[in-house]
Design a protein around this motif. Structure first.
Motif, PDB file in Angstrom:
ATOM      1  N   LYS A   6       0.830  -1.208   0.000  1.00 28.45           N
ATOM      2  CA  LYS A   6       0.000   0.000   0.000  1.00 28.45           C
ATOM      3  C   LYS A   6       0.864   1.258   0.000  1.00 28.45           C
ATOM      4  N   GLN A  49      -4.261   4.457  -4.569  1.00 27.38           N
ATOM      5  CA  GLN A  49      -5.011   3.778  -3.511  1.00 27.38           C
ATOM      6  C   GLN A  49      -5.887   2.667  -4.084  1.00 27.38           C
ATOM      7  N   ASP A  50      -6.478   1.911  -3.194  1.00 31.18           N
ATOM      8  CA  ASP A  50      -7.380   0.827  -3.565  1.00 31.18           C
ATOM      9  C   ASP A  50      -8.772   1.428  -3.798  1.00 31.18           C
ATOM     10  N   LEU A  74      -1.692  -6.337  -5.050  1.00 31.54           N
ATOM     11  CA  LEU A  74      -1.584  -5.582  -3.802  1.00 31.54           C
ATOM     12  C   LEU A  74      -1.246  -6.559  -2.676  1.00 31.54           C
TER      13      LEU A  74
END
Length: 75
Positions: A6, A49-50, A74
């Protein structure tokens, strides 16, 4: 494919580094070539970001990612 944390993803936001990457359903996509993500932002969504949860409110389906090859996973 590579494993991306992340923290590594967060740097690929089009601002800190020129790459524009997002995560979706555990895969990392490089959206740097998309004119819609040129500044690292697409409407109220930010790169790095996710975005899996945010797709629920999008006006399009997950098939929008079909035109991009995933570059990693990820962690």
């Amino acid at each position: 494919m590579i494993q991306i944390s992340k923290n590594q993803l967060a740097l690929r936001n089009g601002q800190d580094k020129p790459e524009v990457w997002i995560a979706f359903r555990g895969k990392i996509y490089d959206l740097s070539s998309s004119r819609l993500w040129r500044s690292g932002r697409h409407y109220e969504h930010w790169a790095g970001q996710d975005l899996t949860a945010e797709l629920e409110n999008a006006p399009h389906t997950a098939h929008v990612f079909d035109k991009f090859e995933p570059i990693g996973y990820l962690k």
